[in-house]
Write a protein that holds these residues in place. Structure first.
Motif, mmCIF file in Angstrom:
data_model
loop_
_atom_site.group_PDB
_atom_site.id
_atom_site.type_symbol
_atom_site.label_atom_id
_atom_site.label_comp_id
_atom_site.label_asym_id
_atom_site.label_seq_id
_atom_site.Cartn_x
_atom_site.Cartn_y
_atom_site.Cartn_z
ATOM 1 N N ALA A 1 55.540 6.379 80.210
ATOM 2 C CA ALA A 1 54.735 5.335 80.845
ATOM 3 C C ALA A 1 53.317 5.285 80.285
ATOM 4 O O ALA A 1 52.693 4.227 80.264
ATOM 5 N N LEU A 2 52.830 6.421 79.826
ATOM 6 C CA LEU A 2 51.449 6.539 79.363
ATOM 7 C C LEU A 2 51.418 7.490 78.165
ATOM 8 O O LEU A 2 51.213 8.693 78.325
ATOM 9 N N PRO A 3 51.657 6.948 76.960
ATOM 10 C CA PRO A 3 51.749 7.812 75.782
ATOM 11 C C PRO A 3 50.547 8.740 75.570
ATOM 12 O O PRO A 3 50.709 9.836 75.045
ATOM 13 N N ASP A 4 49.362 8.323 76.008
ATOM 14 C CA ASP A 4 48.184 9.175 75.839
ATOM 15 C C ASP A 4 47.835 9.950 77.112
ATOM 16 O O ASP A 4 46.682 10.308 77.347
ATOM 17 N N ALA A 5 48.838 10.238 77.931
ATOM 18 C CA ALA A 5 48.618 10.938 79.203
ATOM 19 C C ALA A 5 47.845 12.245 79.006
ATOM 20 O O ALA A 5 46.916 12.536 79.773
ATOM 21 N N GLU A 6 48.186 13.014 77.995
ATOM 22 C CA GLU A 6 47.500 14.291 77.783
ATOM 23 C C GLU A 6 46.032 14.086 77.451
ATOM 24 O O GLU A 6 45.170 14.827 77.937
ATOM 25 N N ALA A 7 45.723 13.075 76.660
ATOM 26 C CA ALA A 7 44.332 12.778 76.320
ATOM 27 C C ALA A 7 43.561 12.320 77.556
ATOM 28 O O ALA A 7 42.392 12.682 77.750
ATOM 29 N N VAL B 1 44.216 13.177 80.686
ATOM 30 C CA VAL B 1 44.021 14.373 81.506
ATOM 31 C C VAL B 1 42.900 15.233 80.939
ATOM 32 O O VAL B 1 42.017 15.689 81.672
ATOM 33 N N LEU B 2 42.918 15.451 79.639
ATOM 34 C CA LEU B 2 41.902 16.286 78.999
ATOM 35 C C LEU B 2 40.506 15.711 79.221
ATOM 36 O O LEU B 2 39.572 16.430 79.593
ATOM 37 N N SER B 3 40.365 14.430 79.025
ATOM 38 C CA SER B 3 39.075 13.769 79.198
ATOM 39 C C SER B 3 38.585 13.876 80.642
ATOM 40 O O SER B 3 37.423 14.209 80.903
ATOM 41 N N ALA B 4 39.466 13.600 81.598
ATOM 42 C CA ALA B 4 39.090 13.642 83.011
ATOM 43 C C ALA B 4 38.757 15.063 83.457
ATOM 44 O O ALA B 4 37.756 15.280 84.169
ATOM 45 N N ALA B 5 39.570 16.017 83.081
ATOM 46 C CA ALA B 5 39.330 17.407 83.486
ATOM 47 C C ALA B 5 38.038 17.942 82.863
ATOM 48 O O ALA B 5 37.254 18.624 83.539
ATOM 49 N N THR B 6 37.794 17.602 81.616
ATOM 50 C CA THR B 6 36.572 18.037 80.933
ATOM 51 C C THR B 6 35.347 17.452 81.637
ATOM 52 O O THR B 6 34.362 18.152 81.882
ATOM 53 N N ALA B 7 35.413 16.177 81.967
ATOM 54 C CA ALA B 7 34.287 15.527 82.650
ATOM 55 C C ALA B 7 34.061 16.135 84.025
ATOM 56 O O ALA B 7 32.916 16.339 84.444
ATOM 57 N N ALA B 8 35.127 16.440 84.751
ATOM 58 C CA ALA B 8 34.992 17.015 86.091
ATOM 59 C C ALA B 8 34.417 18.432 86.032
ATOM 60 O O ALA B 8 33.623 18.814 86.899
ATOM 61 N N LEU B 9 34.803 19.186 85.026
ATOM 62 C CA LEU B 9 34.282 20.551 84.901
ATOM 63 C C LEU B 9 32.802 20.549 84.540
ATOM 64 O O LEU B 9 32.070 21.456 84.937
ATOM 65 N N GLY B 10 32.387 19.551 83.764
ATOM 66 C CA GLY B 10 30.988 19.502 83.350
ATOM 67 C C GLY B 10 30.627 20.754 82.581
ATOM 68 O O GLY B 10 31.281 21.101 81.602
ATOM 69 N N THR B 11 29.622 21.457 83.062
ATOM 70 C CA THR B 11 29.154 22.664 82.371
ATOM 71 C C THR B 11 29.746 23.945 82.957
ATOM 72 O O THR B 11 29.383 25.040 82.544
ATOM 73 N N VAL B 12 30.666 23.797 83.912
ATOM 74 C CA VAL B 12 31.287 24.971 84.546
ATOM 75 C C VAL B 12 32.192 25.672 83.541
ATOM 76 O O VAL B 12 32.987 25.036 82.858
ATOM 77 N N GLU B 13 32.049 26.981 83.470
ATOM 78 C CA GLU B 13 32.914 27.795 82.617
ATOM 79 C C GLU B 13 34.205 28.095 83.350
ATOM 80 O O GLU B 13 34.179 28.420 84.541
ATOM 81 N N GLY B 14 35.320 28.003 82.658
ATOM 82 C CA GLY B 14 36.576 28.369 83.284
ATOM 83 C C GLY B 14 37.753 27.631 82.698
ATOM 84 O O GLY B 14 37.596 26.663 81.961
ATOM 85 N N ASP B 15 38.936 28.120 83.033
ATOM 86 C CA ASP B 15 40.191 27.556 82.551
ATOM 87 C C ASP B 15 40.915 26.850 83.693
ATOM 88 O O ASP B 15 40.896 27.317 84.830
ATOM 89 N N VAL B 16 41.561 25.752 83.332
ATOM 90 C CA VAL B 16 42.324 24.956 84.290
ATOM 91 C C VAL B 16 43.670 24.623 83.660
ATOM 92 O O VAL B 16 43.743 24.333 82.466
ATOM 93 N N VAL B 17 44.723 24.639 84.471
ATOM 94 C CA VAL B 17 46.037 24.182 84.034
ATOM 95 C C VAL B 17 46.367 22.922 84.822
ATOM 96 O O VAL B 17 46.226 22.902 86.043
#
Length: 151
Positions: A14-20, A22-38
């Motif tokens: 449905a969304l060929p760039d789904a991973e991109a 997700v990556l963009s949104a998660a990166t923006a939400a984390l901002g400068t916070v250090e850490g790993d997310v799955v």
């Protein structure tokens, strides 16, 4: 680090760039916070199973967040989204799946960072933060229609 696992191929069909997205949104939400997310993109049955096991709610939902224990640092936690539920919700709300996925990932990651919406004040604060992050991604205010209905 943001790890994305696609368990349900319906996401990328449905969304060929789904991973991109997700990556963009998660990166923006984390901002400068250090850490790993799955982030796990799965089906509704997978979400329903987790919702039943960990929240005693035997039904699918759009997004689940599982914050990690502080001792697990740098792992901040996991975000899980079910495709059919999210796609139906996006359609019902007149949003693209991409924009809705961005919103739900931002929402889920903010939960991992300790934000919540249990009361009105917390909800307003969290929604304002979501709007700001989503605007930086070029995603329209996901709450606009909701707020117009209450005015």
């Amino acid at each position: 680090m943001i790890e994305i696992e696609v368990e349900d191929a319906a996401w990328t069909a449905a969304l060929p760039d789904a991973e991109a997205v997700v990556l963009s949104a998660a990166t923006a939400a984390l901002g400068t916070v250090e850490g790993d997310v799955v982030v796990l993109l799965t089906d509704d049955a997978g979400v329903q199973d987790l919702n039943a096991r960990f929240r005693d709610k035997d039904r699918p939902t759009n997004v689940l967040s599982f914050p990690a224990a502080e001792s697990a640092f740098p792992h901040l936690g996991d975000v899980v989204l079910g495709h059919a539920y999210c796609a139906a919700e996006a359609e019902a709300q007149g949003k693209t799946l991409s924009d809705h996925l961005s919103h739900l990932v931002v929402h889920g990651v903010l939960h991992l960072l300790g934000r919540d919406h249990e009361d009105d004040a917390e909800a307003e604060e969290m929604e304002a933060e979501e709007r700001e992050i989503l605007a930086s991604l070029g995603v329209a205010d996901p709450y606009a229609a909701e707020h117009e209905a209450t005015v």
